[in-house]
Design a protein around this motif. Structure first.
Motif, mmCIF file in Angstrom:
data_model
loop_
_atom_site.group_PDB
_atom_site.id
_atom_site.type_symbol
_atom_site.label_atom_id
_atom_site.label_comp_id
_atom_site.label_asym_id
_atom_site.label_seq_id
_atom_site.Cartn_x
_atom_site.Cartn_y
_atom_site.Cartn_z
ATOM 1 N N ASP A 53 -16.728 7.771 -4.237
ATOM 2 C CA ASP A 53 -17.376 6.460 -4.151
ATOM 3 C C ASP A 53 -16.838 5.693 -2.944
ATOM 4 O OD1 ASP A 53 -18.264 3.779 -4.557
ATOM 5 O OD2 ASP A 53 -18.502 4.202 -6.694
ATOM 6 N N PRO A 54 -17.688 5.365 -1.966
ATOM 7 C CA PRO A 54 -17.206 4.671 -0.764
ATOM 8 C C PRO A 54 -16.708 3.258 -1.037
ATOM 9 C CG PRO A 54 -19.603 4.766 -0.779
ATOM 10 C CD PRO A 54 -19.135 5.633 -1.919
ATOM 11 N N ARG A 55 -16.967 2.744 -2.254
ATOM 12 C CA ARG A 55 -16.456 1.404 -2.585
ATOM 13 C C ARG A 55 -14.989 1.433 -2.974
ATOM 14 N NH1 ARG A 55 -20.804 0.039 -7.103
ATOM 15 N NH2 ARG A 55 -20.342 2.261 -7.468
ATOM 16 N N LEU A 56 -14.405 2.618 -3.025
ATOM 17 C CA LEU A 56 -12.993 2.748 -3.374
ATOM 18 C C LEU A 56 -12.202 3.014 -2.099
ATOM 19 C CD1 LEU A 56 -11.772 2.496 -6.202
ATOM 20 C CD2 LEU A 56 -11.516 4.976 -6.227
ATOM 21 N N SER A 57 -11.312 2.109 -1.752
ATOM 22 C CA SER A 57 -10.583 2.180 -0.487
ATOM 23 C C SER A 57 -9.170 2.721 -0.683
ATOM 24 C CB SER A 57 -10.508 0.785 0.144
ATOM 25 O OG SER A 57 -9.643 0.785 1.262
ATOM 26 N N SER A 58 -8.730 3.502 0.298
ATOM 27 C CA SER A 58 -7.345 3.992 0.312
ATOM 28 C C SER A 58 -6.409 3.053 1.063
ATOM 29 C CB SER A 58 -7.294 5.381 0.964
ATOM 30 O OG SER A 58 -7.988 6.325 0.189
ATOM 31 N N GLU A 59 -6.969 2.024 1.672
ATOM 32 C CA GLU A 59 -6.156 1.081 2.438
ATOM 33 C C GLU A 59 -5.620 -0.005 1.511
ATOM 34 O OE1 GLU A 59 -8.492 -0.171 5.780
ATOM 35 O OE2 GLU A 59 -8.601 1.849 6.624
ATOM 36 N N ASP A 60 -4.717 0.406 0.631
ATOM 37 C CA ASP A 60 -4.241 -0.497 -0.423
ATOM 38 C C ASP A 60 -2.781 -0.897 -0.262
ATOM 39 O OD1 ASP A 60 -3.373 2.166 -1.080
ATOM 40 O OD2 ASP A 60 -2.949 1.469 -3.116
ATOM 41 N N LEU A 61 -2.113 -0.432 0.786
ATOM 42 C CA LEU A 61 -0.715 -0.810 0.978
ATOM 43 C C LEU A 61 -0.614 -2.266 1.442
ATOM 44 C CD1 LEU A 61 0.948 2.207 2.804
ATOM 45 C CD2 LEU A 61 1.229 1.537 0.427
ATOM 46 N N PRO A 62 0.432 -2.971 1.050
ATOM 47 C CA PRO A 62 0.636 -4.327 1.579
ATOM 48 C C PRO A 62 0.956 -4.253 3.073
ATOM 49 C CG PRO A 62 2.562 -3.617 0.340
ATOM 50 C CD PRO A 62 1.501 -2.579 0.106
ATOM 51 N N PRO A 63 0.748 -5.339 3.813
ATOM 52 C CA PRO A 63 1.064 -5.332 5.247
ATOM 53 C C PRO A 63 2.518 -4.954 5.491
ATOM 54 C CG PRO A 63 -0.193 -7.286 4.669
ATOM 55 C CD PRO A 63 0.175 -6.626 3.374
ATOM 56 N N PHE A 64 2.718 -4.179 6.534
ATOM 57 C CA PHE A 64 4.068 -3.766 6.919
ATOM 58 C C PHE A 64 4.841 -5.003 7.369
ATOM 59 C CE2 PHE A 64 7.330 -1.341 9.084
ATOM 60 C CZ PHE A 64 7.354 -0.142 8.393
ATOM 61 N N LYS A 65 6.023 -5.225 6.846
ATOM 62 C CA LYS A 65 6.807 -6.403 7.207
ATOM 63 C C LYS A 65 8.283 -6.045 7.279
ATOM 64 C CE LYS A 65 7.592 -11.263 6.012
ATOM 65 N NZ LYS A 65 7.297 -12.347 5.047
ATOM 66 N N ARG A 66 8.857 -6.215 8.454
ATOM 67 C CA ARG A 66 10.274 -5.923 8.630
ATOM 68 C C ARG A 66 11.117 -7.088 8.138
ATOM 69 N NH1 ARG A 66 7.639 -3.020 12.239
ATOM 70 N NH2 ARG A 66 8.442 -0.922 12.681
ATOM 71 N N PRO A 67 12.268 -6.801 7.538
ATOM 72 C CA PRO A 67 13.133 -7.875 7.035
ATOM 73 C C PRO A 67 13.748 -8.669 8.181
ATOM 74 C CG PRO A 67 14.257 -5.764 6.869
ATOM 75 C CD PRO A 67 12.846 -5.463 7.303
ATOM 76 N N PRO A 68 14.115 -9.922 7.952
ATOM 77 C CA PRO A 68 14.737 -10.741 9.006
ATOM 78 C C PRO A 68 16.078 -10.173 9.430
ATOM 79 C CG PRO A 68 14.864 -11.847 6.877
ATOM 80 C CD PRO A 68 13.969 -10.661 6.680
ATOM 81 N N THR A 69 16.373 -10.341 10.724
ATOM 82 C CA THR A 69 17.635 -9.835 11.278
ATOM 83 C C THR A 69 18.588 -10.947 11.674
ATOM 84 O OG1 THR A 69 16.782 -9.824 13.543
ATOM 85 C CG2 THR A 69 16.378 -7.859 12.205
ATOM 86 N N GLY A 70 18.061 -12.195 11.769
ATOM 87 C CA GLY A 70 18.877 -13.291 12.251
ATOM 88 C C GLY A 70 18.765 -13.508 13.745
ATOM 89 N N ASN A 71 18.075 -12.591 14.429
ATOM 90 C CA ASN A 71 17.839 -12.719 15.861
ATOM 91 C C ASN A 71 16.458 -13.347 16.063
ATOM 92 O OD1 ASN A 71 16.826 -12.094 18.527
ATOM 93 N ND2 ASN A 71 18.529 -10.652 18.757
ATOM 94 N N PRO A 72 16.363 -14.594 16.586
ATOM 95 C CA PRO A 72 15.068 -15.276 16.679
ATOM 96 C C PRO A 72 14.020 -14.508 17.471
ATOM 97 C CG PRO A 72 16.861 -16.815 17.059
ATOM 98 C CD PRO A 72 17.471 -15.450 17.045
ATOM 99 N N ILE A 73 14.410 -13.942 18.615
ATOM 100 C CA ILE A 73 13.432 -13.217 19.433
ATOM 101 C C ILE A 73 12.896 -12.008 18.677
ATOM 102 C CG2 ILE A 73 13.121 -11.868 21.542
ATOM 103 C CD1 ILE A 73 15.100 -13.708 22.920
ATOM 104 N N ARG A 74 13.787 -11.277 18.017
ATOM 105 C CA ARG A 74 13.366 -10.100 17.265
ATOM 106 C C ARG A 74 12.524 -10.505 16.047
ATOM 107 N NH1 ARG A 74 14.565 -4.914 17.336
ATOM 108 N NH2 ARG A 74 16.088 -5.277 18.994
ATOM 109 N N ASP A 75 12.950 -11.551 15.330
ATOM 110 C CA ASP A 75 12.267 -11.939 14.097
ATOM 111 C C ASP A 75 10.922 -12.614 14.349
ATOM 112 O OD1 ASP A 75 14.344 -10.913 12.642
ATOM 113 O OD2 ASP A 75 15.322 -12.836 12.280
#
Length: 418
Positions: A53-75
């Motif tokens: 069924d094309p109404r069923l999507s495999s794109e179900d993962l939450p958005p990729f999000k890296r944890p904060p590092t404390g470095n403003p430019i990186r974060d």
């Protein structure tokens, strides 16, 4: 237990050794809404309908999000960009058409049956070498001694990963496999470890791909990295990295479970183990029945792109959907005496490798490795006996298999001449 709490019980590690009574309960309602708003689909007919069924999507993962590092430019700059790229270039099992089809076609051009069959002598040697290392012992752990090292060695050779780098992939693969577990996706610490593993293996693959383009060899990664007609790339570098990671992780983790589940099942059915020992030609039938009876992957998750009405239930747009393959594999409406292990079944239409557009691309390789491993184990282990039944299981409910499988033996026979 209320019907809308059954899948939560499936996820409970206390039920890992035997989830099948829960599956039987779930099959009473082919499409069952759970308390968290997800819909579990558990009968053979319902899943067979939905996987196309094309109404069923495999794109179900939450958005990729890296944890904060404390470095403003990186974060604030670098990591958000990297996270958006990772989200847009998921592995193909988390992609819908047309992206999925393009990536899968590129993989299948390299993942050919002749290439897989060409690995047979190599797999035979590897299995025998792993068993030879256990000579003189009266007990072995199948997972540590064979089921785990064999697939990682084979997939690394197929991809062209240097043998000296194989140990680095074990922890990466184990952590990345948690992406298939719904409860791990919302766990902050688990996602942090997954991001770290993804970044580490991505950096490794990026360097390896660069090397393959400079010095190509006769391996899958060299083929995938090579330019296509007219010099155009077959896929973007980001997609190439995610594809290589998928092949490594999926080609390893699921085969570990297939071999281990198969041997556990045969030790519980010693007459079938003896029949295999006497007649190695039975191996393909044994493996297909194991894929039905004790599959390596028990479920996959999807998302409804639109309202879907099935079996008297309407799945609303945006709802999470769980395709419970292992429950469908034991559906009495499809299989006679489904809870009986019977390699001589006349019709084994299972979901052991999923189905539809996302049918496992590595199925031929997994079957090859399992066949060679089971034949060798049945013929070389002397009087094998389970030490503990049920054995301790890995934490995952989707990729389900024993964490350890201790087997007492009376010895290991030498390799038999063919």
């Amino acid at each position: 237990m209320p019907d809308d709490a059954l899948f939560a019980a499936v996820m409970d590690p206390a039920n890992r050794a035997d989830p099948y009574p829960l599956y039987a309960r779930l099959r009473e309602r082919p499409v069952a809404r759970q308390r968290d708003g997800s819909y579990v689909v558990s009968t053979h007919a319902a899943i067979r309908t939905l996987i196309f069924d094309p109404r069923l999507s495999s794109e179900d993962l939450p958005p990729f999000k890296r944890p904060p590092t404390g470095n403003p430019i990186r974060d604030w700059i670098i990591n958000p960009i990297r996270s958006r790229i990772a989200t847009a270039h998921r592995p193909l099992i988390f992609r819908d058409p047309p992206d999925h089809d393009t990536l899968r076609a590129a993989v299948m051009r390299e993942f050919t049956i002749p290439r897989v069959q060409g690995l047979r002598p190599r797999v035979v040697r590897e299995v025998d070498a792993l068993l030879d290392k256990c000579h003189g012992r009266d007990r072995l752990c199948l997972v540590e001694d064979l089921s785990y090292p064999l697939p990682v060695s084979v997939i690394c050779e197929l991809l062209g990963v240097p043998v000296t780098d194989e140990p680095r992939f074990q922890s990466w693969a184990t952590q990345l496999a948690t992406a298939l577990e719904p409860d791990a996706r919302g766990d902050v610490e688990s996602r942090r470890r997954t991001v770290a593993a993804f970044d580490a293996i991505s950096d490794y693959m990026r360097n390896l791909i660069r090397e393959k383009r400079t010095r190509p060899a006769d391996d899958m990664l060299s083929g995938l990295a090579a330019p296509g007609p007219g010099g155009a790339k077959r896929m973007s570098d980001f997609d190439l990295i995610s594809t290589a990671i998928l092949l490594l992780v999926a080609g390893h983790e699921t085969t570990v479970n297939l071999i281990t589940n198969a041997m556990l099942t045969l030790l519980r059915h010693p007459q079938e183990l003896e029949r295999l020992r006497a007649d190695p030609e039975r191996a393909p039938r044994v493996i297909e029945e194991v894929l039905r009876y004790e599959p390596p992957v028990h479920f996959r998750t999807r998302k409804a792109l639109g309202a879907i009405t099935l079996a008297g239930e309407t799945i609303p747009k945006g709802a999470p959907v769980i395709l419970l393959f292992a429950a469908a594999n034991r559906d009495p409406a499809r299989f006679e005496t489904p809870d009986r292990f019977d390699p001589d079944r006349p019709d084994i239409e299972h979901f052991g490798f999923g189905g539809g557009l996302h049918f496992c691309v590595g199925a031929p390789l997994a079957r090859l490795e399992a066949e060679i491993a089971l034949v060798a184990l049945s013929r070389r282990l002397v009087a094998p006996r389970l030490v503990r039944d049920p054995p301790p299981y890995r934490t995952g409910a989707s990729l389900r298999g024993p964490e350890q499988l201790a087997i007492d033996i009376g010895g290991i026979d030498p390799v038999q001449a063919s």
